[in-house]
Scaffold this motif. Structure first.
Motif, mmCIF file in Angstrom:
data_model
loop_
_atom_site.group_PDB
_atom_site.id
_atom_site.type_symbol
_atom_site.label_atom_id
_atom_site.label_comp_id
_atom_site.label_asym_id
_atom_site.label_seq_id
_atom_site.Cartn_x
_atom_site.Cartn_y
_atom_site.Cartn_z
ATOM 1 N N THR A 44 0.857 -1.186 0.000
ATOM 2 C CA THR A 44 0.000 0.000 0.000
ATOM 3 C C THR A 44 0.892 1.234 0.000
ATOM 4 N N PRO A 45 1.183 1.822 -1.160
ATOM 5 C CA PRO A 45 2.062 2.996 -1.201
ATOM 6 C C PRO A 45 1.467 4.152 -0.398
ATOM 7 N N ARG A 46 2.297 4.800 0.382
ATOM 8 C CA ARG A 46 1.878 5.957 1.164
ATOM 9 C C ARG A 46 2.434 7.212 0.521
ATOM 10 N N GLU A 47 1.560 8.091 0.084
ATOM 11 C CA GLU A 47 2.006 9.349 -0.501
ATOM 12 C C GLU A 47 2.728 10.172 0.563
ATOM 13 N N GLY A 48 3.901 10.695 0.198
ATOM 14 C CA GLY A 48 4.656 11.515 1.136
ATOM 15 C C GLY A 48 5.610 10.748 2.018
ATOM 16 N N VAL A 49 5.607 9.408 1.923
ATOM 17 C CA VAL A 49 6.534 8.590 2.701
ATOM 18 C C VAL A 49 7.647 8.096 1.782
ATOM 19 N N SER A 50 8.896 8.266 2.209
ATOM 20 C CA SER A 50 10.052 7.741 1.474
ATOM 21 C C SER A 50 10.511 6.447 2.114
ATOM 22 N N LEU A 51 11.075 5.542 1.313
ATOM 23 C CA LEU A 51 11.539 4.248 1.806
ATOM 24 C C LEU A 51 13.038 4.092 1.587
ATOM 25 N N VAL A 52 13.711 3.534 2.586
ATOM 26 C CA VAL A 52 15.084 3.058 2.456
ATOM 27 C C VAL A 52 15.045 1.548 2.642
ATOM 28 N N LEU A 53 15.517 0.801 1.647
ATOM 29 C CA LEU A 53 15.592 -0.649 1.743
ATOM 30 C C LEU A 53 17.037 -1.046 1.959
ATOM 31 N N ASP A 54 17.289 -1.727 3.075
ATOM 32 C CA ASP A 54 18.657 -2.002 3.503
ATOM 33 C C ASP A 54 18.848 -3.497 3.731
ATOM 34 N N ALA A 55 20.086 -3.920 3.621
ATOM 35 C CA ALA A 55 20.533 -5.248 4.036
ATOM 36 C C ALA A 55 19.726 -6.352 3.335
ATOM 37 N N ALA A 56 19.209 -7.329 4.116
ATOM 38 C CA ALA A 56 18.523 -8.470 3.513
ATOM 39 C C ALA A 56 17.291 -8.044 2.733
ATOM 40 N N VAL A 57 16.591 -7.008 3.184
ATOM 41 C CA VAL A 57 15.419 -6.522 2.460
ATOM 42 C C VAL A 57 15.818 -5.983 1.091
ATOM 43 N N CYS A 58 16.924 -5.272 1.037
ATOM 44 C CA CYS A 58 17.417 -4.764 -0.241
ATOM 45 C C CYS A 58 17.746 -5.922 -1.178
ATOM 46 N N ALA A 59 18.467 -6.916 -0.667
ATOM 47 C CA ALA A 59 18.862 -8.052 -1.498
ATOM 48 C C ALA A 59 17.660 -8.849 -1.983
ATOM 49 N N ALA A 60 16.581 -8.870 -1.188
ATOM 50 C CA ALA A 60 15.412 -9.671 -1.530
ATOM 51 C C ALA A 60 14.447 -8.964 -2.471
ATOM 52 N N SER A 61 14.768 -7.752 -2.905
ATOM 53 C CA SER A 61 13.817 -6.933 -3.660
ATOM 54 C C SER A 61 14.009 -6.980 -5.165
ATOM 55 N N GLY A 62 14.886 -7.847 -5.657
ATOM 56 C CA GLY A 62 15.202 -7.851 -7.080
ATOM 57 C C GLY A 62 14.005 -8.043 -7.987
ATOM 58 N N ALA A 63 13.034 -8.860 -7.562
ATOM 59 C CA ALA A 63 11.859 -9.133 -8.391
ATOM 60 C C ALA A 63 10.664 -8.261 -8.025
ATOM 61 N N LEU A 64 10.886 -7.233 -7.183
ATOM 62 C CA LEU A 64 9.766 -6.464 -6.644
ATOM 63 C C LEU A 64 9.694 -5.047 -7.188
ATOM 64 N N ALA A 65 10.350 -4.791 -8.324
ATOM 65 C CA ALA A 65 10.345 -3.434 -8.871
ATOM 66 C C ALA A 65 8.929 -2.942 -9.157
ATOM 67 N N ASP A 66 8.075 -3.810 -9.688
ATOM 68 C CA ASP A 66 6.706 -3.391 -9.987
ATOM 69 C C ASP A 66 5.942 -3.047 -8.718
ATOM 70 N N MET A 67 6.111 -3.861 -7.675
ATOM 71 C CA MET A 67 5.420 -3.584 -6.418
ATOM 72 C C MET A 67 5.900 -2.284 -5.793
ATOM 73 N N LEU A 68 7.160 -1.966 -5.986
ATOM 74 C CA LEU A 68 7.739 -0.758 -5.400
ATOM 75 C C LEU A 68 7.533 0.472 -6.268
ATOM 76 N N ALA A 69 6.828 0.308 -7.396
ATOM 77 C CA ALA A 69 6.668 1.432 -8.326
ATOM 78 C C ALA A 69 5.953 2.619 -7.697
ATOM 79 N N GLY A 70 5.112 2.366 -6.692
ATOM 80 C CA GLY A 70 4.425 3.463 -6.014
ATOM 81 C C GLY A 70 5.354 4.351 -5.216
ATOM 82 N N TYR A 71 6.603 3.923 -5.022
ATOM 83 C CA TYR A 71 7.592 4.722 -4.296
ATOM 84 C C TYR A 71 8.689 5.272 -5.214
#
Length: 294
Positions: free
Chosen positions: A133-160
């Protein structure tokens, strides 16, 4: 491709927000940061992230972590609020549909996701829960294991897009790009720019020299800091510093560049005080405020 050094000229051309607003500042207007992560095996890592956000000028810092660490962190770090998430069998955080984390995300300016997590599968589930659920006005930092696990999640993260920061080291970057580490080492600039464009994110590819890439093709290099920064918890401090600067209103690329510089210069100062190696990540924290321009 043109690479710009993260030097005094760059910092002068891209200043931090002013702290002087005629005396009207309160803790909410200075920026609110939510740090999400930790696990039973690394219960204290999230404290480094949350404190770093404070140390670069954010006004409020909130932690969301596993119950086995939440009470301890609340006592250890009384300046921050704490949310206890659910915990899986391996001690990693789980976000339930009715978790108070969802409401908390609606009331912050930046969220740092992933510090102190160990399991890639749990990390992937966490970023899905946060990004669904993208939140307007909220920025995200993806770090460590979460960053490494996000390779296939570009579409889901498009709201950010344009409000997203990724902070991989070489191994995590290889996971993001689905390649081996040698491919990252052979073309770090090209890989960083490609990931930045794919995700619409600022990308800090950490290493002996850190590269910061923007989706529009800007590329900045910081070669300072020193070998002493290659120590446990150092990346958690960097992620929190970037989150704090995002909460203060900097765009993703500028916040990432400033966070890298502040983190690296804190390491340089400690190398002079303590030695090139042997200082601890938590010792970086008190150095950060004195590096902020006055």
């Amino acid at each position: 491709m043109s690479v710009v050094e993260l030097d005094a000229a760059w910092r002068s051309a891209n200043p931090l927000p002013s702290d002087d607003d005629g005396g009207e500042t309160d803790k909410n207007s200075r920026g609110r940061v939510l740090s999400i992560g930790g696990c039973r095996q690394v219960p204290g890592a999230l404290r480094l992230t949350a404190e770093a956000a404070f140390r670069v000028g954010a006004g409020k810092s909130l932690l969301a972590t596993v119950p086995s660490a939440a009470l301890m962190l609340g006592v250890l770090f009384p300046e921050a609020g704490v949310i206890a998430l659910e915990e899986d069998e391996s001690g990693e955080p789980v976000v339930a549909p009715d978790s108070p984390l969802h409401a908390a995300l609606d009331h912050v300016d930046a969220a740092v996701v992933g510090p102190g997590m160990m399991d890639r599968a749990a990390a992937g589930r966490l970023v899905v829960a946060v990004a669904a659920t993208p939140r307007e006005g909220v920025s995200l930092v993806l770090d460590a294991a979460v960053c490494a696990a996000s390779g296939a999640l570009a579409d889901m993260l498009a709201g950010y897009r344009d409000r997203l920061v990724l902070t991989p080291h070489g191994g995590e970057m290889a996971e993001l790009c689905d390649c081996d580490a040698a491919a990252i080492k052979a073309d770090p600039e090209g890989r960083a720019l490609a990931v930045a464009a794919k995700f619409g994110a600022a990308v800090a590819l950490k290493g002996t020299a850190t590269l910061i890439a923007a989706p529009d093709g800007r590329l900045v290099r910081y070669a300072g800091g020193g070998i002493g920064l290659a120590t446990g918890g150092s990346g958690d401090v960097l992620a929190g510093a970037i989150g704090g600067l995002l909460a203060r209103g900097l765009p993703a690329f500028e916040a990432t560049c400033w966070g890298v510089w502040l983190h690296g210069e804190a390491g340089r100062i400690l190398a002079g005080k303590v030695g090139p190696v042997g200082f601890l990540a938590n010792e970086l924290l008190p150095e950060l405020p004195g590096l902020l321009p006055r």
